[in-house]
Write a protein that holds these residues in place. Sequence first.
Motif, PDB file in Angstrom:
ATOM      1  N   GLY A   1       0.833  -1.196   0.000  1.00 17.18           N
ATOM      2  CA  GLY A   1       0.000   0.000   0.000  1.00 17.18           C
ATOM      3  C   GLY A   1       0.868   1.245   0.000  1.00 17.18           C
ATOM      4  O   GLY A   1       1.723   1.424  -0.854  1.00 17.18           O
ATOM      5  N   ARG A   2       0.697   2.087   0.998  1.00 21.89           N
ATOM      6  CA  ARG A   2       1.511   3.303   1.106  1.00 21.89           C
ATOM      7  C   ARG A   2       2.774   3.072   1.926  1.00 21.89           C
ATOM      8  O   ARG A   2       3.602   3.973   2.051  1.00 21.89           O
ATOM      9  N   ARG A   3       2.924   1.874   2.476  1.00 24.32           N
ATOM     10  CA  ARG A   3       4.122   1.572   3.256  1.00 24.32           C
ATOM     11  C   ARG A   3       5.298   1.298   2.345  1.00 24.32           C
ATOM     12  O   ARG A   3       5.162   0.684   1.290  1.00 24.32           O
TER      13      ARG A   3
ATOM     14  N   ASP B   1       3.475 -19.874 -10.879  1.00 23.71           N
ATOM     15  CA  ASP B   1       4.153 -18.784 -11.578  1.00 23.71           C
ATOM     16  C   ASP B   1       3.176 -17.635 -11.813  1.00 23.71           C
ATOM     17  O   ASP B   1       2.883 -17.257 -12.943  1.00 23.71           O
ATOM     18  N   THR B   2       2.664 -17.096 -10.719  1.00 29.74           N
ATOM     19  CA  THR B   2       1.684 -16.005 -10.777  1.00 29.74           C
ATOM     20  C   THR B   2       2.208 -14.824  -9.988  1.00 29.74           C
ATOM     21  O   THR B   2       2.657 -14.982  -8.849  1.00 29.74           O
ATOM     22  N   SER B   3       2.155 -13.639 -10.571  1.00 30.46           N
ATOM     23  CA  SER B   3       2.592 -12.435  -9.874  1.00 30.46           C
ATOM     24  C   SER B   3       1.707 -12.197  -8.655  1.00 30.46           C
ATOM     25  O   SER B   3       0.493 -12.464  -8.691  1.00 30.46           O
ATOM     26  N   PRO B   4       2.281 -11.700  -7.542  1.00 30.66           N
ATOM     27  CA  PRO B   4       1.460 -11.427  -6.349  1.00 30.66           C
ATOM     28  C   PRO B   4       0.435 -10.322  -6.564  1.00 30.66           C
ATOM     29  O   PRO B   4      -0.422 -10.104  -5.702  1.00 30.66           O
ATOM     30  N   HIS B   5       0.503  -9.635  -7.686  1.00 27.99           N
ATOM     31  CA  HIS B   5      -0.460  -8.573  -7.977  1.00 27.99           C
ATOM     32  C   HIS B   5      -1.591  -9.053  -8.893  1.00 27.99           C
ATOM     33  O   HIS B   5      -2.456  -8.260  -9.271  1.00 27.99           O
TER      34      HIS B   5
ATOM     35  N   ARG C   1      -5.172  -7.104   1.864  1.00 27.03           N
ATOM     36  CA  ARG C   1      -5.941  -6.165   2.680  1.00 27.03           C
ATOM     37  C   ARG C   1      -6.804  -5.260   1.804  1.00 27.03           C
ATOM     38  O   ARG C   1      -7.977  -5.027   2.095  1.00 27.03           O
ATOM     39  N   ASN C   2      -6.258  -4.710   0.757  1.00 26.30           N
ATOM     40  CA  ASN C   2      -7.023  -3.876  -0.167  1.00 26.30           C
ATOM     41  C   ASN C   2      -6.418  -4.010  -1.561  1.00 26.30           C
ATOM     42  O   ASN C   2      -5.448  -4.738  -1.768  1.00 26.30           O
ATOM     43  N   LYS C   3      -6.988  -3.300  -2.509  1.00 25.81           N
ATOM     44  CA  LYS C   3      -6.590  -3.449  -3.908  1.00 25.81           C
ATOM     45  C   LYS C   3      -5.169  -2.971  -4.173  1.00 25.81           C
ATOM     46  O   LYS C   3      -4.572  -3.339  -5.186  1.00 25.81           O
ATOM     47  N   GLU C   4      -4.623  -2.156  -3.281  1.00 26.06           N
ATOM     48  CA  GLU C   4      -3.265  -1.649  -3.485  1.00 26.06           C
ATOM     49  C   GLU C   4      -2.202  -2.640  -3.009  1.00 26.06           C
ATOM     50  O   GLU C   4      -1.043  -2.527  -3.383  1.00 26.06           O
ATOM     51  N   PHE C   5      -2.595  -3.606  -2.192  1.00 25.51           N
ATOM     52  CA  PHE C   5      -1.646  -4.559  -1.638  1.00 25.51           C
ATOM     53  C   PHE C   5      -1.420  -5.724  -2.597  1.00 25.51           C
ATOM     54  O   PHE C   5      -2.325  -6.102  -3.339  1.00 25.51           O
ATOM     55  N   PRO C   6      -0.249  -6.327  -2.556  1.00 26.62           N
ATOM     56  CA  PRO C   6      -0.058  -7.591  -3.285  1.00 26.62           C
ATOM     57  C   PRO C   6      -0.706  -8.739  -2.500  1.00 26.62           C
ATOM     58  O   PRO C   6      -0.932  -8.638  -1.298  1.00 26.62           O
ATOM     59  N   TYR C   7      -0.999  -9.807  -3.198  1.00 30.40           N
ATOM     60  CA  TYR C   7      -1.565 -10.982  -2.536  1.00 30.40           C
ATOM     61  C   TYR C   7      -0.497 -11.705  -1.712  1.00 30.40           C
ATOM     62  O   TYR C   7       0.681 -11.748  -2.071  1.00 30.40           O
ATOM     63  N   GLY C   8      -0.955 -12.310  -0.612  1.00 24.60           N
ATOM     64  CA  GLY C   8      -0.175 -13.304   0.101  1.00 24.60           C
ATOM     65  C   GLY C   8      -0.973 -14.595   0.107  1.00 24.60           C
ATOM     66  O   GLY C   8      -2.177 -14.590  -0.184  1.00 24.60           O
TER      67      GLY C   8
ATOM     68  N   GLY D   1     -13.243  -3.948   4.474  1.00 21.20           N
ATOM     69  CA  GLY D   1     -13.202  -4.273   5.889  1.00 21.20           C
ATOM     70  C   GLY D   1     -12.580  -5.635   6.164  1.00 21.20           C
ATOM     71  O   GLY D   1     -11.771  -5.789   7.088  1.00 21.20           O
ATOM     72  N   ASP D   2     -12.964  -6.635   5.363  1.00 21.36           N
ATOM     73  CA  ASP D   2     -12.495  -8.004   5.593  1.00 21.36           C
ATOM     74  C   ASP D   2     -11.363  -8.417   4.655  1.00 21.36           C
ATOM     75  O   ASP D   2     -10.841  -9.526   4.790  1.00 21.36           O
ATOM     76  N   GLY D   3     -11.013  -7.550   3.747  1.00 21.98           N
ATOM     77  CA  GLY D   3      -9.981  -7.901   2.788  1.00 21.98           C
ATOM     78  C   GLY D   3     -10.558  -8.652   1.600  1.00 21.98           C
ATOM     79  O   GLY D   3     -11.766  -8.907   1.524  1.00 21.98           O
ATOM     80  N   PHE D   4      -9.705  -9.027   0.667  1.00 26.29           N
ATOM     81  CA  PHE D   4     -10.138  -9.649  -0.580  1.00 26.29           C
ATOM     82  C   PHE D   4      -9.487 -11.029  -0.724  1.00 26.29           C
ATOM     83  O   PHE D   4      -8.271 -11.171  -0.613  1.00 26.29           O
ATOM     84  N   TYR D   5     -10.352 -12.030  -0.980  1.00 29.77           N
ATOM     85  CA  TYR D   5      -9.910 -13.408  -1.166  1.00 29.77           C
ATOM     86  C   TYR D   5      -9.787 -13.689  -2.660  1.00 29.77           C
ATOM     87  O   TYR D   5     -10.691 -13.382  -3.441  1.00 29.77           O
ATOM     88  N   GLY D   6      -8.668 -14.307  -3.036  1.00 27.51           N
ATOM     89  CA  GLY D   6      -8.417 -14.556  -4.457  1.00 27.51           C
ATOM     90  C   GLY D   6      -8.402 -16.040  -4.800  1.00 27.51           C
ATOM     91  O   GLY D   6      -9.238 -16.822  -4.352  1.00 27.51           O
ATOM     92  N   GLY D   7      -7.418 -16.439  -5.603  1.00 26.11           N
ATOM     93  CA  GLY D   7      -7.344 -17.801  -6.109  1.00 26.11           C
ATOM     94  C   GLY D   7      -6.991 -18.816  -5.030  1.00 26.11           C
ATOM     95  O   GLY D   7      -6.438 -18.486  -3.980  1.00 26.11           O
TER      96      GLY D   7
END
Length: 396
Positions: free
Chosen positions: A255-257, A276-280, A303-310, A367-373
Amino acid sequence: MLVFLVTSFTFITLLCKSLSLQPLPSWAAEFILLPLWFWKDFSFLSSVRGQKKALSALVPLRMFQRRKTTCSSSEGAEMEPEMSVLDLPDLVLECILERLSPEGLCNMASVCSSLRERCLSDSLWERHLRQKWGGVIGPAAHREWQWHIAASNDSSFFDQTKQQSFIVSYLTRLLWPLSGMARSNSSKGDRKRNSPPVGSVMSWYLALESGRFWFPAQVFNRENGHVGFMLSCYDADVSYDPRNDTFQARYPPHGRRAGAIEKGVTWDRLRAPPVDTSPHYLHISLCLNELLPGDHIEIQWRRNKEFPYGWWYGVVGHLETCDRNEIYCRCHESDTVVLEFNQYSPGSRWRTKTISRAEHREEGNEGDGFYGGIRKLDSNREISAWRQHWPADMLE
């Protein structure tokens, strides 16, 4: 007492007269000059069946030069030429080289140019690369290395005088350049010509071992689990620290950090990226239709759209309407999949998450973050890697 002394003196006198000093054999002078570290690398042969003959042949041979000498005995007969390690069958010599450590290969390569060529073989170094680094390097790290050598027009990467690794300094001092050229006044051009080929497997091993090459990997429990990163795995660029056998991890901005740097990352906290997927970018889930209760999974979360996935660890649970009886369970037939994150206490908003098998994309909110693959974990090794980082206390 006097009788004993006289008898002992007489015995010693007779013994000295009966013995005559004989000169050492011609090969002994060369044999005692052989460095102890060289023979240490062949100690394994003493316990290997079928190699005892090879070991007995190696001990008295001249290892530092291959030349045939003849000399005449008192009767004028010509002695047979002495053997060399290069006279061994190729299969036996290859068997010896395969069992040498990286340092041992460097020692052997300092014997002569012929052995140097053999010790540069990619097949020998691929085994060492796989054994030590196979768990933390993957396709992304290999691509990074290819980009590095493509951008480098010379081997200056290896010409640093202050090396950070034992093996790098060992190679520089002992192997590159070889004996005759390893003088303090050797030119930079000589050192460059005798360095390992930049595109070789040995050069990649050397780059990793030196700590000068940063490569992409993933770190469990980012920043030692600080700020809610327990039981997660995040992408980072890492480099080896040979002084304490750990790694440095350089995380991308969150994010901004600003990007964070973590030191002292141990081997068990690293892994090669499994996909082989980018964290973004969203990972395309191919396992949704086969998920069953009890399956182990890891899912992208940010956490939000600006963060990379973990990646976060969880298991597939049962629907609320299911009595959890294996005979009557029909959860696998439902379009809804329940994911459980049992590291969180019951009642926590992070404890469970439901997703759709048919239409699952990124789901969530600010609020709860975003769940992906989602990835299904089929390997016990992967599951064990997650379990060993299980938090001591339940998370809220």
